[in-house]
Each structure stands twice: as C-alpha cells, then as structure tokens.
Scaffold this motif. Structure first.
Motif, short mmCIF file in Angstrom:
data_model
loop_
_atom_site.label_atom_id
_atom_site.label_comp_id
_atom_site.label_asym_id
_atom_site.label_seq_id
_atom_site.Cartn_x
_atom_site.Cartn_y
_atom_site.Cartn_z
N MET A 127 95.75 -13.74 5.56
CA MET A 127 95.49 -12.78 4.48
C MET A 127 96.78 -12.01 4.18
O MET A 127 96.79 -10.79 4.06
CB MET A 127 94.38 -11.83 4.90
CG MET A 127 93.06 -12.50 5.21
SD MET A 127 92.19 -13.07 3.73
CE MET A 127 91.66 -11.51 3.05
N PRO A 148 89.63 -9.30 0.80
CA PRO A 148 88.24 -9.75 0.84
C PRO A 148 87.56 -9.54 -0.50
O PRO A 148 87.88 -8.60 -1.23
CB PRO A 148 87.61 -8.86 1.92
CG PRO A 148 88.74 -8.30 2.70
CD PRO A 148 89.91 -8.22 1.76
N THR A 175 87.56 -13.50 6.73
CA THR A 175 88.46 -12.97 5.70
C THR A 175 88.14 -11.51 5.35
O THR A 175 88.68 -10.98 4.38
CB THR A 175 88.40 -13.84 4.43
OG1 THR A 175 87.04 -14.08 4.06
CG2 THR A 175 89.09 -15.18 4.66
N THR A 474 87.93 -14.79 -1.20
CA THR A 474 88.88 -13.69 -1.35
C THR A 474 89.23 -13.51 -2.82
O THR A 474 88.89 -14.32 -3.67
CB THR A 474 90.18 -13.95 -0.55
OG1 THR A 474 90.81 -15.14 -1.05
CG2 THR A 474 89.89 -14.12 0.94
#
Length: 490
Positions: A127, A148, A175, A474
């Motif tokens: 991420m 997210p 995530t 995401t």
C-alpha cells in the motif's frame, strides 16, 4: 450445531462487532446435509436492522484498522493461516457435511484459501505511496497513495463457500478495509461463520469483519443498496450478478463480479488423448460439476472423437459416487432438490433435441451419477446453458476455426482449455477464445493467488488475485505538494 468440530461450535449466529448474537428476525433458516437431508443447523435470520448495525460498526472499526501498523495487519493474517492449517480436518468436516464436499474437493478448497491468504499477507506492505515530479507545474511534487476503499460488501455462493468468501475477505482486510459478509444461507457456516471464528481467534479487532446470515426474502436489496459500502464483491449466478451490478451502478458503487460460465474444452487432432481424458474427467466432475469454471462443452476433433469418447466413458463410469464422508467418493450430492430438478430437465431437453447417452446417469438419493451425451450440437439447450452438475456433452468438430467459433458462441466467457501437441498453436487458439482465462494442455478449473482471475461477457467484471485484487479493494488518491511559490495568470 451437530458437529464433531472441537473449535467451530455454537457459531450458528450472526457475528457483529465481535459478538455472536441471534438475528432479530422471527424467521429461522434451516441448513441441511445435502447428502441425506439430515439437519445440520438452524440460524435465526438477520434483519435490515442487523445489517445497519453491521455496516455502522464496520465503518467505525475501519478507520482505526486502516491506521494499524503494517506488521500488526500481517500478524493477524499469519495467525489466521496458522490456525487454519492446524484445524484443517475440522474445516474439511464442516465442508463435507454442509456443502457435500468430497475429501478431494474439501482439501482443494482449504489449500486455495491458504494460498490467497498467504498472498494477502504481502498486501499491507504494498500500500505504498508513489511520488511523481510534475511535468506541468514547476516546484510541484505529486504523491499517489493507495488507500483502502473503506467498507466492502462480500456476497458468496454455496459451491466453494469457504474459498470464494476468503478470496474477497482476506485481500479486503489486508488492505485496510472492514468487511460485512453475507454467505449463501445453504452454506452459511462453511462460507461465513467459520471465517468469522477464524479471524476472531487470529486477533482481528472487533468490527473489522462482520458476518450476516439471512435470506433475500428478509432483506431484499438492502445489503447492496446500503449507503455505507462503496465496493461490492459478488460471486454467483449471472442473473443475480446483473441485478447487483445494476444496483451498484445506480448508487455509483464499485463492483467485482465473478459470475456463471460455459467453459469450452477443445481437443485438437494432435492432442495426447490420454492426457486430455485425464484432464476432462477432473475438469468436469470435481464437486459434481458445481463450479463456475467447470468444463461445460467438450469439442473434440472428429478424427479422434471416437477414441476420446470411448476412453472418457470408460473412466467416468468407474468414478465412485455416494456419501462424501467416504474418502473414496468422487461424485457426491447436488446441493438441493431444485438444482437436481434443473439438471435433470436439461438432460431431458437434450434427449428431446436429439442427444444420445454414451453414459446414462441416474439419481441415487440426492446424488446424480454422471451423464455423458453425444450427438450434441452447440445450438442445443444443454450446450448454451450453464449446467452446474455432472453432465458432459461431447461435440465433434472438423476445423480449428469451427472449434473457436463454437467456443465463442455463448454469452459466457469465464474459462477455457485447449489440448494439442503444438504449444504455440494452443496458445494462439487460447487467445482467440473470448474468456478471461484459458489453459493449454490442462482443464478449465484453475486458480492461482498471484494471477488475475475473472471473466468476460456475462461471466463478470473485475479481477481477483495478486495486484489485481489490490486494485479491486483499494482506491488511488492524488496529493500534490507545491514546494515553490507558484505564479498564476491572474
């Protein structure tokens, strides 16, 4: 719940904000063992109020979960994998008695789940923010953050309930999202409650995963139309998927849809027939054919048609059938009476349209033994519909282009397979088939955690697996930082 499991007991309830509780409905859902119709468990159903509560707590929990350090997120997922591996036999027992899974299928399902969970362990570190210098404005630096999506709705089917739930839940949680999950009522324990218990024991904070057990007659479209979730992940039939897609579009929600299939299996004149038969037996009859990727139409070159058909019939006629609790069983029960009647009606229609039995199946309780149909054309009803049962149709073809055209002559486009000794030819044909996935010298039922999984046409939208799952769960956010004074034209 009548279960031999020592870990997963008394979980026939809703799981909301880390609490196991009865649903607020006056209705009770009854879940049966599909082999002998014995009672598996009963569940007091959730209502719209239960759904509202689940989404509200998920929204609150997600904000803190998103800020949780990477290492802590990874640790939860690693704990869940360890617990699953330690209690594998208990999970398989639930899958067998609630979903009618054979030993082979139950083991396969657990391993698929472990694979996607291990891939999801890597997601918190992926991420990352990426920086790009501006090519337009002097002194500006562009930061692109992968964040997210927020709260994710997950809806899963009855056939591979544990894996097809975990395939969305694990990446979504990893995530930084919170999840509200609704499994199919027929497999609500193996598709929902055991997952909640698994993550509860793994240390997932309360509210990050909530499981709602209910029925569409109780909640209508409320689960999808609720304003909190912005991503809906659905695996199931094409008609229901189209309805969910329409609802999501109305409310501008992002969807990932993995829907029905009508997978072609092409055997060219230069194929290794023994290898092709071995693949076809597995790819048609794993879990009684109740898989979206299952081989639906076998296109076999006329020059090897008789050889293939004779060998295929011989192998299939020897497949053990009956109680999935017997480790030797390959063909177990169909999930419910309605599905049995649907399959038998398709077979009867095929017979009326001119198909012939190379192997005539029979009904033994809730088990259908395999049917193999010949003298089938690609225009017949049975070739144009997803069967979801142990029925194989073998169709001869004369030219490569004919096989490709027939393979594409369907509204579906999920998976496909091609057998040939010429690998370049096989890959070229595979690319000409209108499907999200195609396999050379293998059958159509394949799934790997780092590879994009999904369909074309009426088989769905979006892709699961690896970096593609990252994209589904995401959102990207652009933050620019002006490091030098900027001149404006006025």
């Amino acid at each position: 719940m009548n279960t031999k499991s020592s870990l997963f007991v008394d979980i026939n309830k809703q799981f909301i904000n880390g609490v196991w509780k009865e649903g607020k409905s006056s209705k009770v859902g009854t879940i049966y063992d599909p082999f002998d119709n014995s009672l598996f468990t009963k569940v007091t159903l959730a209502t719209k109020d239960d759904i509202d509560e689940a989404y509200q707590v998920a929204k609150a929990a997600q904000k803190q979960w998103a800020k949780t350090p990477v290492e802590e997120k990874m640790k939860v997922m690693e704990n869940a994998i360890r617990i699953l591996e330690e209690h594998k036999e208990e999970f398989m027992d639930v899958f067998t008695r609630e979903a009618g899974s054979s030993s082979v299928k139950a083991n396969f399902e657990v391993q698929l789940a472990i694979n996607i969970m291990k891939e999801s362990v890597t997601f918190p570190k992926r991420m990352e923010m990426r920086a790009f210098p501006s090519e337009i404005v002097p002194g500006k630096e562009n930061h692109v953050y992968r964040e997210p999506a927020g709260v994710v709705s997950v809806i899963s089917p009855f056939n591979f309930p544990f894996y097809l739930s975990m395939r969305s839940i694990a990446p979504a949680i990893a995530t930084g999202n919170a999840v509200v999950h609704k499994p199919d009522l027929q497999t609500a324990i193996s598709g929902g409650a055991v997952i909640a218990k698994l993550f509860e024991r793994a240390g997932l904070p309360k509210g990050v995963l909530n499981v709602i057990i209910t029925d569409i007659t109780e909640i209508g479209d409320h689960f999808v139309e609720h304003p909190i979730p912005q991503v809906v992940s659905f695996t199931g039939s094409t008609p229901v998927g189209r309805h969910i897609g329409a609802l999501a579009g109305k409310h501008l929600k992002k969807v990932a849809l993995e829907l029905g299939g009508n997978s072609p299996f092409i055997v060219l004149e230069d194929a290794d027939i023994k290898q092709a038969v071995d693949a076809a037996v597995f790819g048609k009859f794993i879990h009684q054919g109740q898989i979206c990727m299952i081989i639906n139409r076998m296109f076999v070159h006329r020059s090897v048609y008789n050889e293939f058909t004779e060998a295929f019939v011989k192998r299939v006629s020897q497949l053990p059938y009956g109680d999935p609790k017997d480790p030797s069983t390959v063909i177990g029960p169909i999930i419910n009476q309605r599905q049995i009647e649907k399959i038998l009606k398709l077979v009867e229609t095929a017979k009326e349209e001119g198909a012939q039995f190379a192997l005539e199946g029979k009904r033994v309780g809730n088990v259908l033994t395999p049917f193999i149909l010949t003298n089938v054309s690609n225009q017949m009803t049975i070739a144009q519909n997803e069967i979801f049962g142990p029925v194989a149709s073998i169709i001869p073809f004369d030219t490569e282009q004919e096989a490709i055209d027939w393979a594409n002559d369907t509204e579906y486009g999920l998976s496909a397979a091609v057998f040939t000794s010429d690998l370049e030819r096989g890959e070229r044909i595979a690319r000409e088939i209108e499907s999200g996935m195609a396999h050379v010298n293998d059958q159509s039922v394949n799934d790997e955690p780092t590879i994009p999984f999904g369909g074309e046409k009426f088989s769905g939208l979006g892709r699961y697996g690896g970096e593609w799952a990252l994209d589904e769960f995401t959102r990207m956010k652009w933050v620019s930082v002006q490091k030098e004074k900027r001149e404006y034209p006025f």
